[in-house]
Write an enzyme that holds these catalytic residues in place. Structure first.
Site, PDB file in Angstrom:
ATOM      1  N   GLU A 136      -0.572  16.973   9.814  1.00 18.62           N
ATOM      2  CA  GLU A 136       0.564  17.578  10.500  1.00 18.62           C
ATOM      3  C   GLU A 136       0.578  17.076  11.922  1.00 18.62           C
ATOM      4  O   GLU A 136      -0.410  17.216  12.627  1.00 18.62           O
ATOM      5  CB  GLU A 136       0.399  19.099  10.552  1.00 18.62           C
ATOM      6  CG  GLU A 136       0.608  19.790   9.257  1.00 18.62           C
ATOM      7  CD  GLU A 136       2.082  19.988   8.937  1.00 18.62           C
ATOM      8  OE1 GLU A 136       2.924  19.719   9.815  1.00 18.62           O
ATOM      9  OE2 GLU A 136       2.361  20.394   7.806  1.00 18.62           O
ATOM     10  N   HIS A 155      -6.747  -9.664  -2.919  1.00 18.69           N
ATOM     11  CA  HIS A 155      -5.720  -8.636  -2.712  1.00 18.69           C
ATOM     12  C   HIS A 155      -4.657  -8.720  -3.810  1.00 18.69           C
ATOM     13  O   HIS A 155      -3.462  -8.627  -3.529  1.00 18.69           O
ATOM     14  CB  HIS A 155      -5.052  -8.805  -1.336  1.00 18.69           C
ATOM     15  CG  HIS A 155      -5.943  -8.475  -0.174  1.00 18.69           C
ATOM     16  ND1 HIS A 155      -6.171  -7.193   0.256  1.00 18.69           N
ATOM     17  CD2 HIS A 155      -6.658  -9.266   0.650  1.00 18.69           C
ATOM     18  CE1 HIS A 155      -6.995  -7.207   1.307  1.00 18.69           C
ATOM     19  NE2 HIS A 155      -7.305  -8.460   1.559  1.00 18.69           N
ATOM     20  N   TRP A 187      -5.653 -13.453  13.243  1.00 17.19           N
ATOM     21  CA  TRP A 187      -5.836 -12.001  13.345  1.00 17.19           C
ATOM     22  C   TRP A 187      -7.210 -11.635  13.891  1.00 17.19           C
ATOM     23  O   TRP A 187      -7.309 -11.027  14.928  1.00 17.19           O
ATOM     24  CB  TRP A 187      -5.533 -11.307  12.004  1.00 17.19           C
ATOM     25  CG  TRP A 187      -6.432 -11.620  10.848  1.00 17.19           C
ATOM     26  CD1 TRP A 187      -6.475 -12.802  10.164  1.00 17.19           C
ATOM     27  CD2 TRP A 187      -7.396 -10.759  10.232  1.00 17.19           C
ATOM     28  NE1 TRP A 187      -7.406 -12.721   9.159  1.00 17.19           N
ATOM     29  CE2 TRP A 187      -7.986 -11.477   9.172  1.00 17.19           C
ATOM     30  CE3 TRP A 187      -7.813  -9.451  10.467  1.00 17.19           C
ATOM     31  CZ2 TRP A 187      -8.987 -10.926   8.357  1.00 17.19           C
ATOM     32  CZ3 TRP A 187      -8.791  -8.898   9.656  1.00 17.19           C
ATOM     33  CH2 TRP A 187      -9.363  -9.633   8.612  1.00 17.19           C
ATOM     34  N   PHE A 207      -0.434  -2.591  14.847  1.00 14.27           N
ATOM     35  CA  PHE A 207       0.195  -1.324  15.209  1.00 14.27           C
ATOM     36  C   PHE A 207      -0.120  -0.209  14.198  1.00 14.27           C
ATOM     37  O   PHE A 207       0.302   0.922  14.386  1.00 14.27           O
ATOM     38  CB  PHE A 207       1.711  -1.479  15.330  1.00 14.27           C
ATOM     39  CG  PHE A 207       2.175  -2.252  16.542  1.00 14.27           C
ATOM     40  CD1 PHE A 207       1.296  -2.897  17.393  1.00 14.27           C
ATOM     41  CD2 PHE A 207       3.535  -2.318  16.844  1.00 14.27           C
ATOM     42  CE1 PHE A 207       1.740  -3.606  18.500  1.00 14.27           C
ATOM     43  CE2 PHE A 207       3.995  -3.015  17.948  1.00 14.27           C
ATOM     44  CZ  PHE A 207       3.099  -3.662  18.776  1.00 14.27           C
ATOM     45  N   ASP A 208      -0.862  -0.524  13.140  1.00 10.67           N
ATOM     46  CA  ASP A 208      -1.300   0.555  12.261  1.00 10.67           C
ATOM     47  C   ASP A 208      -2.468   1.311  12.892  1.00 10.67           C
ATOM     48  O   ASP A 208      -2.910   2.333  12.377  1.00 10.67           O
ATOM     49  CB  ASP A 208      -1.700   0.042  10.872  1.00 10.67           C
ATOM     50  CG  ASP A 208      -2.782  -1.025  10.924  1.00 10.67           C
ATOM     51  OD1 ASP A 208      -2.682  -1.930  11.776  1.00 10.67           O
ATOM     52  OD2 ASP A 208      -3.728  -0.953  10.120  1.00 10.67           O
ATOM     53  N   ARG A 243       0.844  -1.206   0.000  1.00  9.56           N
ATOM     54  CA  ARG A 243       0.000   0.000   0.000  1.00  9.56           C
ATOM     55  C   ARG A 243       0.872   1.246   0.000  1.00  9.56           C
ATOM     56  O   ARG A 243       0.516   2.282  -0.545  1.00  9.56           O
ATOM     57  CB  ARG A 243      -0.909   0.016   1.223  1.00  9.56           C
ATOM     58  CG  ARG A 243      -2.221  -0.708   1.044  1.00  9.56           C
ATOM     59  CD  ARG A 243      -2.077  -2.203   0.820  1.00  9.56           C
ATOM     60  NE  ARG A 243      -3.344  -2.892   0.920  1.00  9.56           N
ATOM     61  CZ  ARG A 243      -3.838  -3.380   2.070  1.00  9.56           C
ATOM     62  NH1 ARG A 243      -3.139  -3.310   3.198  1.00  9.56           N
ATOM     63  NH2 ARG A 243      -4.998  -3.973   2.091  1.00  9.56           N
ATOM     64  N   GLU A 269      -9.879 -12.359   3.362  1.00  9.88           N
ATOM     65  CA  GLU A 269     -10.841 -11.412   2.799  1.00  9.88           C
ATOM     66  C   GLU A 269     -11.206 -11.643   1.331  1.00  9.88           C
ATOM     67  O   GLU A 269     -11.443 -10.690   0.593  1.00  9.88           O
ATOM     68  CB  GLU A 269     -10.325  -9.972   2.986  1.00  9.88           C
ATOM     69  CG  GLU A 269     -10.159  -9.629   4.454  1.00  9.88           C
ATOM     70  CD  GLU A 269      -9.618  -8.224   4.695  1.00  9.88           C
ATOM     71  OE1 GLU A 269     -10.209  -7.527   5.514  1.00  9.88           O
ATOM     72  OE2 GLU A 269      -8.610  -7.835   4.079  1.00  9.88           O
ATOM     73  N   TRP A 307       0.311  -2.312   8.798  1.00 14.11           N
ATOM     74  CA  TRP A 307      -0.380  -2.078   7.525  1.00 14.11           C
ATOM     75  C   TRP A 307      -0.157  -0.640   7.095  1.00 14.11           C
ATOM     76  O   TRP A 307       0.091   0.241   7.945  1.00 14.11           O
ATOM     77  CB  TRP A 307      -1.883  -2.349   7.676  1.00 14.11           C
ATOM     78  CG  TRP A 307      -2.195  -3.767   8.011  1.00 14.11           C
ATOM     79  CD1 TRP A 307      -2.563  -4.264   9.227  1.00 14.11           C
ATOM     80  CD2 TRP A 307      -2.163  -4.901   7.131  1.00 14.11           C
ATOM     81  NE1 TRP A 307      -2.758  -5.628   9.149  1.00 14.11           N
ATOM     82  CE2 TRP A 307      -2.524  -6.045   7.874  1.00 14.11           C
ATOM     83  CE3 TRP A 307      -1.862  -5.057   5.771  1.00 14.11           C
ATOM     84  CZ2 TRP A 307      -2.589  -7.322   7.309  1.00 14.11           C
ATOM     85  CZ3 TRP A 307      -1.929  -6.320   5.216  1.00 14.11           C
ATOM     86  CH2 TRP A 307      -2.288  -7.437   5.981  1.00 14.11           C
ATOM     87  N   ASP A 344      -0.395  -6.607  -2.914  1.00 11.60           N
ATOM     88  CA  ASP A 344      -1.784  -6.335  -2.547  1.00 11.60           C
ATOM     89  C   ASP A 344      -2.419  -5.640  -3.736  1.00 11.60           C
ATOM     90  O   ASP A 344      -1.773  -5.462  -4.772  1.00 11.60           O
ATOM     91  CB  ASP A 344      -1.863  -5.485  -1.267  1.00 11.60           C
ATOM     92  CG  ASP A 344      -3.126  -5.794  -0.477  1.00 11.60           C
ATOM     93  OD1 ASP A 344      -4.219  -5.583  -1.019  1.00 11.60           O
ATOM     94  OD2 ASP A 344      -3.024  -6.238   0.683  1.00 11.60           O
TER      95      ASP A 344
HETATM   96  C1  ACM Z   1      -5.959  -8.710   7.544  1.00 14.10           C
HETATM   97  O1  ACM Z   1      -5.915  -7.765   8.351  1.00 14.10           O
HETATM   98  N1  ACM Z   1      -6.745  -8.606   6.484  1.00 14.10           N
HETATM   99  C2  ACM Z   1      -5.195  -9.918   7.720  1.00 14.10           C
END
Ligand code: ACM
Ligand code: ZN
Length: 735
Positions: A477, A258, A388, A414-415, A169, A322, A465, A198
């Site tokens: 900012e 993805h 996850w 952690f994103d 990404r 997904e 991510w 992805d």
């Molecule tokens: C995921 O967050 N789609 C593994």
């Protein structure tokens, strides 16, 4: 716990604190016994090594040399001599894999490992026993390089201590990947999982399919074009750099979803064979690889072949998350496959897909890893499930014989930001904040897991991510970061949480203690500074708020050694020039004060603040903004702007309610407008007021194109009815 903690000379003066010498090792070792000696590192110290460890000895020399400014002699030797650091392997000592024994006496330092990984980990402990300046890449004068004498025995609790970086990404260049490996190594993390592919980008050079990178690695046109990819030479360099630092690099070649970047390069990979461009926005494409056509498998076989030549890891991550099956349902090839195999559902087609990939990988001696979706559905052979979103998959997966790694969204993503404090870094908002303490609270042996499956729980895994950095440009900012780069944001999201997760994965459970960790962590921020690793500065802690005659006595604690607390009690956000906290102070009510941790003029925390709770208005949702006489005009309608990022966090219908709390005059409202990244996306245009009585004071709008990382603002046109002496708050709720 046989661990002493010695803090010598922490001078609480910004910029001049030196010699933080603490046995504040993170992750905490299994055992630490002080012997009262002190070893002093001097220019004539020798670095000695046993046969196999020449490269590690060079690494140690290159690590100690920049900050000390000294070149140490490096030589092979069987035993330590006076004034030396000896690293060696000894398989007879019954040291666990990746474990080490470290002894520091007045004469010498010895690190013995069962393997090179153990020696590397021992070196990391040694570095943490030296003054923090050892991490600097510039010569540090006037530092005494002394190490407290001790004997340490250590080995990890879990063999898998992982980090995933989403390089699709947002493309992180090779240098950032090496930087992340350094960050991981410092805390004995040992698996780097590169999310190479992805919908938004293909990042791995595959010589047989050049368009994967000439097309699939780039998005946008002209000067807005962004992207990039790793050449095969880059990957070799990353893998070798990581190997010396005990980091195994695992590639993720995601199937079947993805994958739009691959489809954009080679449309025949999809069911429809329609042309696509690599998307500019984050979304999850429905254009999967076609599972009906043999050409898909031939393609993947070729891709894997080149991939396996680059990554020596025994694992291949195949994603698997997904997948939405619309295209498969409409595809003659996929439906023919389903019929021929006698399958009942598209889910079963995905299992078929994964099984074929698993066989391909097995031919090359590889085990597949995938998101928990893959172990849910029954595979022919053993795999590693990365758990996850569904912890129960760890329970069923281990029963089915699979190994699992915990990447739970509640602890490891952690994103997601650490807090909801206004001004917090713009991060993924589809999950609740994950505080440092929440990370530390993870136990990979989740409730319900039978002790007999413990060996199948390999460890835990952070995900970084990058959906929120998809544009590759500034999103917000943030003064504490002071530079608008995704890389800096990623550091900010990583530390200090990575240190907490490292301890979760490494330290025996009965030695893990949040309070003790927080104390040890306080001296690590300085180490991170020296190493040039970014981090989120934690807010001060409220220790107590006891009632006294004229209010509440506020006692604060600084959690960053060498920093200071500054605070305000006048309703204005504190800054680096506000009053220094040196002793408890009294306020009328808790919401009156705000305090920040100040490391230096450019590095400070978000405010510790306890805003009014507005319990009475709870049913109208979360507070978005407050108004007071200074925020509104009298007679004329004017903009009242609210930051709704993080409060608008999915598609749906939202209600925005204005409630008067105090004052002489009511507030009149005539229009509410909603903006995403500065573009108007919704409005509700009707007159309303709130005061002694209220009328039509709830505004409604729809969000249809929610996007992770987007900034949402709301502007209302308001005026004080006659006078502007009005106080109140605005609340938001998703219906
Ligand atoms: C995921 O967050 N789609 C593994
Ligand atoms: Zn198909």
């Amino acid at each position: 716990m046989n661990r002493t903690k010695i803090l010598i000379s922490i001078l609480l003066v910004i910029g001049s604190f030196t010699n933080i010498l603490a046995q504040d090792i993170i992750p905490l070792p299994k055992s630490y016994t002080s012997n009262g000696d002190v070893f002093q590192l001097t220019p004539d110290a020798k670095i000695l090594y046993s046969g196999e460890l020449e490269a590690m000895a060079e690494y140690l020399e290159e690590t100690l040399s920049p900050a000390t400014g000294w070149d140490f002699d490096v030589a092979q030797a069987k035993s330590a001599s006076s004034n030396s650091i000896l690293i060696s392997l000894d398989k007879s000592k019954n040291i666990d894999k990746e474990g080490y024994q470290l002894s520091v006496t007045k004469q010498s330092v010895e690190i013995i490992g069962a393997d090179a990984a153990g020696v590397f980990n021992g070196i990391q402990t040694l570095l943490q026993m030296l003054p923090s300046e050892i991490y600097s890449n510039q010569r540090q004068k006037n530092v005494e390089w002394i190490i407290d004498g001790a004997v340490i025995e250590d080995a990890p609790l879990y063999p898998w201590r992982g980090v995933m970086l989403d390089v699709s990404r947002y493309f992180y260049g090779k240098d950032y990947v090496l930087h992340l490996i350094d960050m991981m190594g410092m805390y004995k993390m040992n698996v780097l999982h590169l999310h190479l592919i992805d919908d938004s980008g293909w990042r791995l050079e595959i010589k047989k399919y050049p368009k994967l990178t000439s097309v699939g690695a780039w998005r946008g046109e002209g000067h807005e074009r962004t992207g990039g990819y790793y050449t095969q030479e880059d990957i070799k360099e990353i893998v070798a750099y990581a190997a010396l630092r005990n980091v195994e690099v695992i590639p993720e070649i995601e199937i079947p979803a993805h994958t739009l970047a691959a489809v954009a390069a080679y449309p025949w990979l999809s069911c429809t064979e329609e042309e696509h461009v690599v998307p500019l926005q984050h979304f999850i494409s429905r254009d999967l690889y076609c599972v009906g056509k043999e050409s898909t498998f031939e393609f993947l076989e070729d891709v894997f072949k080149e991939t396996f030549e680059l990554f020596p890891s025994k694992y291949l991550h195949v994603g698997g998350d997904e997948a939405r099956y619309d295209r498969w349902r409409e595809c003659e090839h996929c439906q023919a496959r389903k019929k021929e195999l006698g399958l009942e559902s598209e889910k079963e087609l995905q299992v078929y897909f994964t099984n074929r990939i698993q066989r391909m990988a097995a031919k090359h001696g590889k085990t597949i890893v995938g998101w928990d979706e893959i172990i849910e559905r029954g595979l022919d052979d053993k795999a590693v499930g990365m758990v996850w979103h569904a912890p129960e998959k760890a329970i069923s997966g281990t029963k089915d014989g699979h190994d699992v790694v915990m990447a739970l969204t509640g602890h490891c993503y952690f994103d997601v930001a650490e807090s909801k404090i206004p001004g917090e870094v713009k991060a993924a908002t589809w999950l609740k904040p994950i505080s440092l303490e929440k990370v530390y609270a993870l136990n990979p042996m989740i409730e319900g897991l039978d002790e007999k499956y413990r060996p199948q729980v390999l460890g835990a895994h952070v995900t970084l991510w990058s959906d929120q950095f998809i544009h590759g440009t500034i999103l917000q900012e943030i003064a504490p970061i002071n530079e608008n780069r995704s890389e800096k944001y990623m550091d900010y999201l990583t530390f200090p949480r990575l240190s907490a997760l490292a301890e979760v994965c490494w330290t025996p459970k009965d030695l893990q203690s949040w309070n003790d960790f927080e104390n040890r962590m306080s001296t690590h921020y300085r180490r991170l500074d020296e190493a040039d690793f970014g981090y989120r500065v934690p807010q001060p802690k409220l220790v107590s708020k006891n009632k006294v005659n004229d209010g509440l006595e506020i006692v604060l604690e600084n959690v960053v050694a060498g920093a200071e607390i500054r605070y305000s009690i006048d309703g204005v956000a504190p800054n680096v020039y506000s009053q220094v906290y040196s002793k408890p102070f009294v306020v009328e009510k808790l919401s009156q004060f705000q305090a920040i941790t100040v490391v230096n003029r450019n590095q400070y925390s978000l405010p510790l603040h306890f805003p009014e709770k507005y319990d009475k208005f709870k049913k109208y949702g979360e507070m978005v903004a407050e108004w007071a006489p200074n925020k509104i005009q009298g007679k004329e309608f004017a903009d009242f702007e609210m930051n709704a990022t993080g409060k608008i966090n999915k598609n749906g219908t939202y209600e925005l309610a204005f409630w008067f709390t105090n004052g002489q005059h009511r507030l009149e409202i005539e229009l509410v407008e909603v903006f995403k990244n500065g573009n108007k996306i919704a409005e509700d245009d009707h007159p309303a007021f709130t005061g002694g009585n209220s009328k039509n004071n709830i505004y409604t709008f729809e969000i249809n194109d929610y996007e992770t990382g987007a900034a949402f603002t709301i502007k209302a046109k308001v005026r004080g009815d006659v006078g502007n002496d009005s106080y109140g708050a605005v609340f938001i709720k998703k219906q």
